[in-house]
Design a protein around this motif. Structure first.
Motif, PDB file in Angstrom:
ATOM      1  N   ILE A 102      40.894  41.399  30.237  1.00 41.94           N
ATOM      2  CA  ILE A 102      39.976  40.956  31.385  1.00 41.94           C
ATOM      3  C   ILE A 102      38.927  41.897  31.671  1.00 41.94           C
ATOM      4  N   ALA A 103      37.808  41.392  31.798  1.00 45.94           N
ATOM      5  CA  ALA A 103      36.795  42.185  32.292  1.00 45.94           C
ATOM      6  C   ALA A 103      36.792  42.291  33.851  1.00 45.94           C
ATOM      7  N   HIS A 104      36.124  43.822  34.249  1.00 46.52           N
ATOM      8  CA  HIS A 104      36.187  43.862  35.556  1.00 46.52           C
ATOM      9  C   HIS A 104      35.327  43.134  36.500  1.00 46.52           C
ATOM     10  N   SER A 105      34.258  42.512  35.655  1.00 44.66           N
ATOM     11  CA  SER A 105      33.444  41.473  36.407  1.00 44.66           C
ATOM     12  C   SER A 105      34.297  40.292  36.721  1.00 44.66           C
ATOM     13  N   THR A 106      35.132  39.972  35.832  1.00 51.00           N
ATOM     14  CA  THR A 106      35.959  38.943  36.128  1.00 51.00           C
ATOM     15  C   THR A 106      37.144  38.998  37.303  1.00 51.00           C
ATOM     16  N   VAL A 107      37.513  40.486  37.302  1.00 55.53           N
ATOM     17  CA  VAL A 107      38.484  40.782  38.634  1.00 55.53           C
ATOM     18  C   VAL A 107      37.515  40.709  39.995  1.00 55.53           C
ATOM     19  N   SER A 108      36.364  41.086  39.650  1.00 53.90           N
ATOM     20  CA  SER A 108      35.268  40.928  40.766  1.00 53.90           C
ATOM     21  C   SER A 108      35.167  39.830  41.422  1.00 53.90           C
ATOM     22  N   LEU A 109      35.017  38.725  40.455  1.00 50.93           N
ATOM     23  CA  LEU A 109      34.785  37.051  40.746  1.00 50.93           C
ATOM     24  C   LEU A 109      36.372  36.746  41.352  1.00 50.93           C
ATOM     25  N   ILE A 110      37.392  37.293  40.975  1.00 53.33           N
ATOM     26  CA  ILE A 110      38.567  36.776  41.502  1.00 53.33           C
ATOM     27  C   ILE A 110      38.686  37.228  42.918  1.00 53.33           C
ATOM     28  N   LEU A 111      38.625  38.613  43.148  1.00 53.61           N
ATOM     29  CA  LEU A 111      38.573  39.199  44.409  1.00 53.61           C
ATOM     30  C   LEU A 111      37.302  38.540  45.442  1.00 53.61           C
ATOM     31  N   ARG A 112      36.166  38.111  45.104  1.00 52.64           N
ATOM     32  CA  ARG A 112      35.298  37.703  46.055  1.00 52.64           C
ATOM     33  C   ARG A 112      35.729  36.349  46.273  1.00 52.64           C
ATOM     34  N   TYR A 113      36.119  35.435  45.553  1.00 56.30           N
ATOM     35  CA  TYR A 113      36.820  34.176  45.810  1.00 56.30           C
ATOM     36  C   TYR A 113      37.920  34.450  46.936  1.00 56.30           C
ATOM     37  N   ALA A 114      38.885  35.196  46.791  1.00 56.08           N
ATOM     38  CA  ALA A 114      39.983  35.469  47.451  1.00 56.08           C
ATOM     39  C   ALA A 114      39.547  36.282  48.898  1.00 56.08           C
ATOM     40  N   ASP A 115      38.190  36.752  49.032  1.00 52.22           N
ATOM     41  CA  ASP A 115      37.615  37.242  50.139  1.00 52.22           C
ATOM     42  C   ASP A 115      38.638  38.766  50.349  1.00 52.22           C
ATOM     43  N   LEU A 116      38.737  39.337  49.049  1.00 51.76           N
ATOM     44  CA  LEU A 116      39.370  40.768  49.172  1.00 51.76           C
ATOM     45  C   LEU A 116      38.393  41.904  48.688  1.00 51.76           C
ATOM     46  N   GLN A 117      38.548  42.875  49.522  1.00 53.44           N
ATOM     47  CA  GLN A 117      37.635  44.055  49.226  1.00 53.44           C
ATOM     48  C   GLN A 117      38.118  45.260  49.391  1.00 53.44           C
ATOM     49  N   PRO A 118      39.267  45.584  48.355  1.00 52.19           N
ATOM     50  CA  PRO A 118      39.699  46.830  48.125  1.00 52.19           C
ATOM     51  C   PRO A 118      39.123  48.084  48.155  1.00 52.19           C
ATOM     52  N   HIS A 119      37.687  48.003  47.888  1.00 53.39           N
ATOM     53  CA  HIS A 119      36.654  49.211  48.015  1.00 53.39           C
ATOM     54  C   HIS A 119      36.477  49.504  49.316  1.00 53.39           C
ATOM     55  N   ARG A 120      36.597  48.598  50.172  1.00 53.90           N
ATOM     56  CA  ARG A 120      36.298  48.999  51.770  1.00 53.90           C
ATOM     57  C   ARG A 120      37.392  49.436  52.519  1.00 53.90           C
ATOM     58  N   SER A 121      36.983  50.180  53.451  1.00 51.19           N
ATOM     59  CA  SER A 121      38.028  50.319  54.745  1.00 51.19           C
ATOM     60  C   SER A 121      37.398  50.836  56.113  1.00 51.19           C
ATOM     61  N   ARG A 122      38.032  51.059  56.875  1.00 49.60           N
ATOM     62  CA  ARG A 122      37.386  51.336  58.215  1.00 49.60           C
ATOM     63  C   ARG A 122      38.570  51.998  59.010  1.00 49.60           C
ATOM     64  N   TYR A 123      38.263  53.049  59.985  1.00 48.28           N
ATOM     65  CA  TYR A 123      39.111  53.640  60.903  1.00 48.28           C
ATOM     66  C   TYR A 123      39.193  52.933  62.040  1.00 48.28           C
ATOM     67  N   TRP A 124      40.514  53.110  62.596  1.00 50.12           N
ATOM     68  CA  TRP A 124      40.551  52.847  64.123  1.00 50.12           C
ATOM     69  C   TRP A 124      41.507  53.764  64.866  1.00 50.12           C
ATOM     70  N   LYS A 125      41.258  53.864  66.109  1.00 47.20           N
ATOM     71  CA  LYS A 125      42.117  54.588  67.080  1.00 47.20           C
ATOM     72  C   LYS A 125      43.369  53.683  67.326  1.00 47.20           C
ATOM     73  N   THR A 126      44.519  54.104  67.587  1.00 48.01           N
ATOM     74  CA  THR A 126      45.613  53.384  68.393  1.00 48.01           C
ATOM     75  C   THR A 126      45.971  54.045  69.574  1.00 48.01           C
ATOM     76  N   PRO A 127      45.271  53.432  70.526  1.00 52.14           N
ATOM     77  CA  PRO A 127      45.786  53.929  72.032  1.00 52.14           C
ATOM     78  C   PRO A 127      47.537  53.703  72.247  1.00 52.14           C
ATOM     79  N   THR A 128      48.003  54.475  73.162  1.00 52.12           N
ATOM     80  CA  THR A 128      49.384  54.509  73.396  1.00 52.12           C
ATOM     81  C   THR A 128      49.343  53.371  74.743  1.00 52.12           C
ATOM     82  N   LEU A 129      49.722  52.198  74.597  1.00 54.07           N
ATOM     83  CA  LEU A 129      49.697  51.045  75.538  1.00 54.07           C
ATOM     84  C   LEU A 129      50.639  51.213  76.398  1.00 54.07           C
TER      85      LEU A 129
END
Length: 297
Positions: free
Chosen positions: A59-86
């Protein structure tokens, strides 16, 4: 932009739908979960591991990219968050802060001022080793990667919430001894206020005994409110400093520490002239209660 290729057509020529689903599941699994030491996936690593695990023969990585794009998956991205003690402390502290924001204009009419304080510690005074090449038609601005260090500066910012105006101070150190003279100057500029509500986080210089004793003795009209642990985003001064940094510090180039201090001293009055405005704060105590209810069930 979502992939326009229907899922049944991804990988024509012997690429079965079941394999596509397995690749999506692989992308949702941390690499450590299958015995790998990678910290995250890329399309190329997913393609290699899919082949190695026998999901597909090739499988080509470009085909993997198409699969992930259609499934709306973005493993190359992330973000931080803070977890307050509620807990009860969070609710009590947050409610006090939000009450000030909800009533800030009425308080101002009564002669009471709400002020948010926050610091940008250890700002680096960096000088590029070669002059920046300015933008011109067809070329963006280009900056030298190498730089010379000229020390650091601690910048303290105060936001007058009802007007959106700011004040700034450059401190040699981020501690109570250097904070107190700035507080003295700030509060004396509001000597006519009936009461001053100060919102800040639980930083060491804010909660130091020397700071609290000083305020209690010399400024009894000052009421301090601490944001809850891991919830400094309730301090509007963080929004102010984010906007200030983008306009006045990003792409900066200073030949000395004194030059950075001079720049900061001239920048916050300019910010007031061109950009100062009250922040539109929409998170209320009612919304907080609903949010806590959802996250504590």
């Amino acid at each position: 932009m979502p992939c326009q290729t229907p899922p049944g057509q991804v990988g024509r020529g012997g690429f079965p739908p079941l394999a596509r689903v397995e690749i999506e599941q692989l992308a949702c699994c941390a690499p450590a979960g299958i015995g790998l030491h990678m910290t995250h996936w890329s399309t190329r690593s997913l393609a290699r591991i899919a082949i190695a695990r026998g999901i597909v023969p090739s499988i080509a990585h470009s085909t993997v990219s198409l699969i992930l794009r259609y499934a709306d998956l973005q493993p190359h991205r992330s973000r931080y968050w803070k977890t307050p003690t509620l807990d009860g402390t969070f609710r009590e502290r947050a409610a006090d802060v939000l009450w000030c924001y909800e009533n800030v204009q009425d308080l101002a009419k009564k002669g009471e001022v709400v002020i948010c304080l926050d610091e940008m510690p250890s700002l680096k005074a960096l000088e590029r080793v070669r002059p920046t090449r300015p933008m011109r038609p067809g070329l963006i601005e280009r900056r030298e990667f190498e730089y010379i260090r000229h020390g650091t500066v601690n910048f303290l910012a105060a936001l007058i919430v009802h007007s959106g105006r700011m004040r700034g101070w450059c401190l040699d150190a981020n501690d109570s001894d250097h904070l107190r003279p700035a507080l003295k100057e700030l509060f004396r500029s509001h000597r006519d206020a009936r009461r001053i509500h100060v919102i800040w986080d639980g930083g060491a210089s804010h909660i130091a005994a020397a700071t609290t004793d000083y305020l209690r003795e010399y400024f009894p009209r000052v009421r301090t409110l601490l944001t809850p642990a891991h919830a400094s985003w309730l301090d509007q001064a963080e929004l102010l400093l984010r906007a200030f940094r983008e306009r006045y510090l990003t792409r900066g180039d200073w030949p000395s520490r004194d030059a950075l201090i001079e720049h900061l001293g001239a920048s916050w009055p300019e910010y007031n002239r061109f950009f100062a405005h009250p922040f539109k704060w929409s998170w209320t105590r009612e919304k907080m209660d609903e949010w806590i209810s959802r996250h504590t069930k």
